[in-house]
Design an enzyme around this catalytic site. Structure first.
Site, PDB file in Angstrom:
ATOM      1  CG  ASN A   1      -1.814   1.250   1.654  1.00 33.76           C
ATOM      2  OD1 ASN A   1      -1.628   2.044   0.437  1.00 33.76           O
ATOM      3  ND2 ASN A   1      -2.335   1.461   2.489  1.00 33.76           N
ATOM      4  CD1 TRP A   2       3.438   1.067  -2.838  1.00 33.07           C
ATOM      5  CD2 TRP A   2       3.648   1.996  -4.734  1.00 33.07           C
ATOM      6  NE1 TRP A   2       4.266   0.019  -3.931  1.00 33.07           N
ATOM      7  CE2 TRP A   2       4.280   0.675  -5.041  1.00 33.07           C
ATOM      8  CE3 TRP A   2       3.668   3.135  -5.783  1.00 33.07           C
ATOM      9  CZ2 TRP A   2       4.791   0.461  -6.125  1.00 33.07           C
ATOM     10  CZ3 TRP A   2       4.490   2.612  -6.896  1.00 33.07           C
ATOM     11  CH2 TRP A   2       5.096   1.328  -7.122  1.00 33.07           C
TER      12      TRP A   2
ATOM     13  N   GLY B   1       2.715   2.105  10.746  1.00 36.49           N
ATOM     14  CA  GLY B   1       3.674   3.270  10.669  1.00 36.49           C
ATOM     15  C   GLY B   1       4.452   3.488  11.926  1.00 36.49           C
TER      16      GLY B   1
ATOM     17  CB  SER C   1       5.314  -2.135  11.746  1.00 37.39           C
ATOM     18  OG  SER C   1       4.905  -0.888  12.190  1.00 37.39           O
TER      19      SER C   1
ATOM     20  N   GLY D   1       2.772  -1.177   4.277  1.00 42.75           N
ATOM     21  CA  GLY D   1       2.771   0.157   3.767  1.00 42.75           C
ATOM     22  C   GLY D   1       4.405   0.536   3.608  1.00 42.75           C
TER      23      GLY D   1
END
Ligand code: 13P
Length: 248
Positions: A10-11, A173, A213, A234
């Site tokens: 997921n950019w 994140g 993460s 991510g």
């Protein structure tokens, strides 16, 4: 037969079209032909150039959102049909960032899931609890409810092909990954609720990812858990490290 793993990057809102093509080109030879399904979920404007970049490989391209209506006066939005027309196969729906910053609710997520499926897109439906909710001990109740509402009116046939991503918000994140046991427990609970809504066959076929993460160092242990069928990645999906995750 076991479920095929699915590993999606997921950019988020990262990468100009130029940068996105460079990233896709730098990764594609190392990650195509893997044993897992691999998807780049890229910003809308990057979809067409990235599709072009991965042409001829088995890498799929996904979107990060759709509108639940088919078309009409919804300035700034993108429809499922537009994505399908250019060759998009997957769409991330109900990501916690969209729930938090763009007021998405379980009900709008359900509408989007139905629209995605109707148009032939495979939804990657995100569920997951905040740190407060985890501390309150309501994680399983919450993800069960999120899953039930997201799949309201979805047939077993369509649910089977869908993907659910368990993403604890506190792990996104933050570098604070759920332990393998924590991730497995909730992914198993999600599969159980799918079994209750539908049947054994649907529960055995639907793929449940873990996200939060995930990195080159923890992916293989997470993906070894019985109910974890891959990851929604991510930060690490934007780095050379993504190869390590795909080839865990
Ligand atoms: P990170 O891998 O950066 O924690 O993000 C997870 C995520 O939100 C994927 O959708």
């Amino acid at each position: 037969m076991g479920r095929k793993k699915i590993i999606a990057g997921n950019w988020k809102m990262n990468g100009t079209p130029t940068e996105a093509v460079a990233l896709a080109n730098s990764l594609k030879d190392k990650i195509s032909g893997s044993a897992s399904d691999v998807v780049f979920c890229v910003p809308a404007i990057d979809i067409i150039p990235v599709l072009e970049a991965v042409k001829g490989t088995d890498i799929q391209v996904g979107a990060q959102n759709i509108h639940f209506e088919e078309s009409g006066a919804f300035t700034g939005e993108i429809s499922a049909k537009m994505l399908v027309d250019v060759g998009v196969k997957y769409v991330v729906l109900g990501h916690s960032e969209r729930r938090q910053y763009f007021a998405e609710t379980d009900e709008t997520v359900n509408k989007k899931v139905l629209t995605a499926i109707k148009n032939g897109l495979i939804p990657i439906v995100c569920v997951g609890e905040s740190l407060t909710q985890r501390e309150q001990g309501i994680t399983v109740d919450l993800v069960r409810l999120q899953t039930k509402i997201a799949f309201k009116d979805v047939t077993a046939q369509d649910a089977k092909k869908s993907v659910i991503a368990y993403e604890p918000i506190w792990a996104i994140g933050t570098g604070k990954t759920a332990t393998n046991a924590e991730a497995q427990e909730v992914c198993a609970a999600i599969r159980q609720v799918v079994r209750e809504i539908y049947d054994d066959a649907t529960a055995e076929e639907i793929r449940v990812q873990y996200g939060g993460s995930v990195n080159g160092g923890n992916a293989s242990a997470l993906f070894a858990e019985a109910d974890i069928d891959g990851g929604l990645v991510g930060g690490a999906s934007l780095k050379p490290e993504f190869e390590k995750i795909v080839n865990y």
